[in-house]
Design a protein around this motif. Sequence first.
Motif, PDB file in Angstrom:
ATOM      1  N   SER A 115       0.834  -1.202   0.000  1.00  0.00           N
ATOM      2  CA  SER A 115       0.000   0.000   0.000  1.00  0.00           C
ATOM      3  C   SER A 115       0.869   1.253   0.000  1.00  0.00           C
ATOM      4  O   SER A 115       0.478   2.297  -0.534  1.00  0.00           O
ATOM      5  CB  SER A 115      -0.976  -0.012   1.177  1.00  0.00           C
ATOM      6  N   GLY A 116       2.093   1.154   0.572  1.00  0.00           N
ATOM      7  CA  GLY A 116       3.011   2.286   0.494  1.00  0.00           C
ATOM      8  C   GLY A 116       3.452   2.536  -0.935  1.00  0.00           C
ATOM      9  O   GLY A 116       3.529   3.677  -1.405  1.00  0.00           O
ATOM     10  N   THR A 117       3.722   1.465  -1.662  1.00  0.00           N
ATOM     11  CA  THR A 117       4.100   1.610  -3.065  1.00  0.00           C
ATOM     12  C   THR A 117       2.963   2.240  -3.854  1.00  0.00           C
ATOM     13  O   THR A 117       3.198   3.074  -4.741  1.00  0.00           O
ATOM     14  CB  THR A 117       4.438   0.221  -3.649  1.00  0.00           C
ATOM     15  N   ALA A 118       1.723   1.866  -3.509  1.00  0.00           N
ATOM     16  CA  ALA A 118       0.575   2.450  -4.205  1.00  0.00           C
ATOM     17  C   ALA A 118       0.535   3.955  -4.003  1.00  0.00           C
ATOM     18  O   ALA A 118       0.221   4.710  -4.927  1.00  0.00           O
ATOM     19  CB  ALA A 118      -0.719   1.817  -3.695  1.00  0.00           C
ATOM     20  N   ILE A 119       0.887   4.407  -2.793  1.00  0.00           N
ATOM     21  CA  ILE A 119       0.885   5.852  -2.524  1.00  0.00           C
ATOM     22  C   ILE A 119       1.914   6.542  -3.404  1.00  0.00           C
ATOM     23  O   ILE A 119       1.651   7.583  -4.007  1.00  0.00           O
ATOM     24  CB  ILE A 119       1.186   6.123  -1.035  1.00  0.00           C
ATOM     25  N   ARG A 120       3.102   5.943  -3.507  1.00  0.00           N
ATOM     26  CA  ARG A 120       4.116   6.589  -4.335  1.00  0.00           C
ATOM     27  C   ARG A 120       3.723   6.531  -5.806  1.00  0.00           C
ATOM     28  O   ARG A 120       4.046   7.418  -6.591  1.00  0.00           O
ATOM     29  CB  ARG A 120       5.479   5.936  -4.115  1.00  0.00           C
ATOM     30  N   ALA A 121       2.982   5.477  -6.176  1.00  0.00           N
ATOM     31  CA  ALA A 121       2.598   5.329  -7.571  1.00  0.00           C
ATOM     32  C   ALA A 121       1.502   6.306  -7.969  1.00  0.00           C
ATOM     33  O   ALA A 121       1.471   6.803  -9.094  1.00  0.00           O
ATOM     34  CB  ALA A 121       2.131   3.901  -7.831  1.00  0.00           C
ATOM     35  N   VAL A 122       0.590   6.620  -7.025  1.00  0.00           N
ATOM     36  CA  VAL A 122      -0.591   7.405  -7.399  1.00  0.00           C
ATOM     37  C   VAL A 122      -0.189   8.795  -7.863  1.00  0.00           C
ATOM     38  O   VAL A 122      -0.822   9.389  -8.738  1.00  0.00           O
ATOM     39  CB  VAL A 122      -1.605   7.467  -6.233  1.00  0.00           C
ATOM     40  N   ALA A 123       0.905   9.326  -7.318  1.00  0.00           N
ATOM     41  CA  ALA A 123       1.326  10.659  -7.737  1.00  0.00           C
ATOM     42  C   ALA A 123       1.881  10.634  -9.155  1.00  0.00           C
ATOM     43  O   ALA A 123       1.760  11.589  -9.900  1.00  0.00           O
ATOM     44  CB  ALA A 123       2.372  11.190  -6.766  1.00  0.00           C
ATOM     45  N   HIS A 124       2.509   9.506  -9.505  1.00  0.00           N
ATOM     46  CA  HIS A 124       3.129   9.430 -10.827  1.00  0.00           C
ATOM     47  C   HIS A 124       2.116   9.215 -11.922  1.00  0.00           C
ATOM     48  O   HIS A 124       2.090   9.917 -12.926  1.00  0.00           O
ATOM     49  CB  HIS A 124       4.151   8.290 -10.858  1.00  0.00           C
ATOM     50  N   GLU A 165      -1.874   8.218 -12.202  1.00  0.00           N
ATOM     51  CA  GLU A 165      -3.129   7.840 -11.591  1.00  0.00           C
ATOM     52  C   GLU A 165      -3.863   6.786 -12.412  1.00  0.00           C
ATOM     53  O   GLU A 165      -4.435   5.857 -11.889  1.00  0.00           O
ATOM     54  CB  GLU A 165      -4.008   9.079 -11.452  1.00  0.00           C
ATOM     55  N   ARG A 166      -3.804   6.971 -13.739  1.00  0.00           N
ATOM     56  CA  ARG A 166      -4.587   6.081 -14.586  1.00  0.00           C
ATOM     57  C   ARG A 166      -4.058   4.651 -14.528  1.00  0.00           C
ATOM     58  O   ARG A 166      -4.824   3.699 -14.459  1.00  0.00           O
ATOM     59  CB  ARG A 166      -4.583   6.594 -16.026  1.00  0.00           C
ATOM     60  N   ALA A 167      -2.713   4.558 -14.508  1.00  0.00           N
ATOM     61  CA  ALA A 167      -2.120   3.216 -14.441  1.00  0.00           C
ATOM     62  C   ALA A 167      -2.549   2.512 -13.165  1.00  0.00           C
ATOM     63  O   ALA A 167      -2.782   1.300 -13.151  1.00  0.00           O
ATOM     64  CB  ALA A 167      -0.598   3.318 -14.489  1.00  0.00           C
ATOM     65  N   LEU A 168      -2.700   3.300 -12.104  1.00  0.00           N
ATOM     66  CA  LEU A 168      -3.109   2.724 -10.832  1.00  0.00           C
ATOM     67  C   LEU A 168      -4.519   2.166 -10.926  1.00  0.00           C
ATOM     68  O   LEU A 168      -4.815   1.076 -10.413  1.00  0.00           O
ATOM     69  CB  LEU A 168      -3.039   3.795  -9.745  1.00  0.00           C
ATOM     70  N   SER A 169      -5.401   2.911 -11.631  1.00  0.00           N
ATOM     71  CA  SER A 169      -6.768   2.395 -11.724  1.00  0.00           C
ATOM     72  C   SER A 169      -6.828   1.204 -12.672  1.00  0.00           C
ATOM     73  O   SER A 169      -7.661   0.321 -12.514  1.00  0.00           O
ATOM     74  CB  SER A 169      -7.752   3.494 -12.137  1.00  0.00           C
ATOM     75  N   ILE A 170      -5.911   1.168 -13.671  1.00  0.00           N
ATOM     76  CA  ILE A 170      -5.859  -0.018 -14.528  1.00  0.00           C
ATOM     77  C   ILE A 170      -5.438  -1.234 -13.704  1.00  0.00           C
ATOM     78  O   ILE A 170      -5.955  -2.338 -13.875  1.00  0.00           O
ATOM     79  CB  ILE A 170      -4.882   0.209 -15.704  1.00  0.00           C
ATOM     80  N   ALA A 171      -4.521  -0.984 -12.748  1.00  0.00           N
ATOM     81  CA  ALA A 171      -4.065  -2.085 -11.891  1.00  0.00           C
ATOM     82  C   ALA A 171      -5.118  -2.499 -10.871  1.00  0.00           C
ATOM     83  O   ALA A 171      -4.863  -3.381 -10.048  1.00  0.00           O
ATOM     84  CB  ALA A 171      -2.784  -1.687 -11.176  1.00  0.00           C
TER      85      ALA A 171
END
Lengths: 316, 292
Positions: B169-178, B180-186
Amino acid sequence: MRKNSLVFLAGIVIVLALGFLMPWLLRNPFYFFAGYVVLQYVTIATGWNILGGYAGYINFGAAGFFGAGVYLSAFLFTSFGLPLPLCILAAAIVGAILGVLMGYLTLRIQGVYFAIATLGLVVVLETIVHNISGLGGASGMAVYGPRPPAWSPGPSQYNFTVMVVIAVVSVALARWVEISWIGRGLRAVRASEDAAECSGVPTLRLKLVACALSGAVLAAAGAPYPFYTSFVEPVTAFSLIIGLNAIAMPLIGGTRTWVGPVIGALLLASVQQIATVTISSELNILFVGAVLIAFVAFAPGGISDLFGRKKGRARL
Amino acid sequence: MLSIDILLNAIVTGILLGSVYASLALGLGITFGILHIPNIAHPTLVVAGAFFVYTLTQWGLDPIVAALIGLVPFYLLGVVLYAFYSAVFERKGGANVLQSLTLFFGLSLVIEILLSLGFGSELKSVSVSYIGSSLKLGVLTVPYRLLIPALLAPVTIAAVWFYLSRTNSGTAIRAVAHEERALSIAGLNPASVKRHAFGIATATAVIAGAALIMVGPIEPFAGRYQIGRVFAIVVLAGMGSIPGSLVIAIIIGIAEALVSSYLNPSWSPGVAFAILLLGLALRPQGLFGAAR
């Protein structure tokens, strides 16, 4: 000259005439005491809006420029006996220089850093003033203002008239910036800085011009303050409420035109004048803070946008 | 030599002060450094945390225990704040930086006034048996009321850093700033990841608040003197570099301690901002950040 400009010119003449005549018509000096503060905020909001509204660069450090103007004019008057108009002029020049310095250091980076750096300006200037014993340091210094000239019935009336002139000049300056090529360039900067830069708008130079003008107006707004209070000290000269109002008033009135800050300042400053007399000053700040949040959240265009946006001009 | 004593003491005090500043900046490092939300209300939230700790210590609790209890309500406060923020701005397609700055500016004023209405404007402090005296090591004198909070900071920072870099979940936080769309695809909901991150950032404010009120007495408007420091730390550390922020914080702490022992304590509030302005002018990408 266009019809709009003629109407504006007529308005200026009427306001100036009122500024000189009112002191002879109204007897109660309190009106001029309160009116001074309202006009001071009209000037501050207008000055802030040249950079914050037109260019979209938020300046949290309005109090820094204001305080610099306050101390410069207090110093020039008590040490050299410079007449008030020259003190105001000197404050405007120093404000412009401060603005350019500030802008030069920070404007090439994103707007966020600019905003944070402006917060710093207040702290740095306040710290400097604190440590200069010639300016009274933390305990402040008393300023015995000039004797009012014959055309004014008393000191508060004289200060009022001076502030009317400063406010009118500032609003005229803001309007000129807005309709000239500078305003067009700044609107392009606010809409998209990269696109503006690509189409040949000299963005950095325009922003520096806006910083200088804004700083000059903000410092000029502070110049008569020592004579209004007869006493200056760092905490009130660099007060956070000035920085807050400088942002809140244009945002509430509307930041796109010169009218917005004027409406916002007249409304908010009058309410505050009534509130400080009737209720506490803490609730006064709470009120401004809440109104600010409400407008940012629900009506970002401000009052002038709520009412005057029927004609469907392009939103730039 | 006497001057060597003063120098050594100033440097040690500076390192400890810097460590406390790092804990103040930790939450901002998450909201501003990682999520790019310019939360200038963070120092005020820290002050609110300090008053929370103060209230619980009045009932006889230990300040550190009080801070741990405070993690939950402050996490929830952060979640609510972010929910309000995103309801106002992010639905309209990305927040305007200037509007969000103004929103948080207004928010911090409202919090300050509420604190001063609730607690009065006098200075409040906590007193516990273990922070009364000083540790003496040769020429060094280290007051425990500075040492204990300074040790609290690296622990908190290490915990947050471990969470952000080693857990999913920490990685997700760092990822969301970079992206967002890729995060929702994941298959993750960016809004809830950000809400969670904002909650954690606000929760760190109560720990920082405990540290702050242990160091010295505090009043409702104390936050505004920290704004310069915390932003200087986050920006100069290079936006989101948590270990970097500890280094910068210590540099600022040492600079302030040197200025206040060799010049005058009244100069020290300007130090952080002077460092920030210089840093922005000379190296806008931060000392530890990659060029952007």
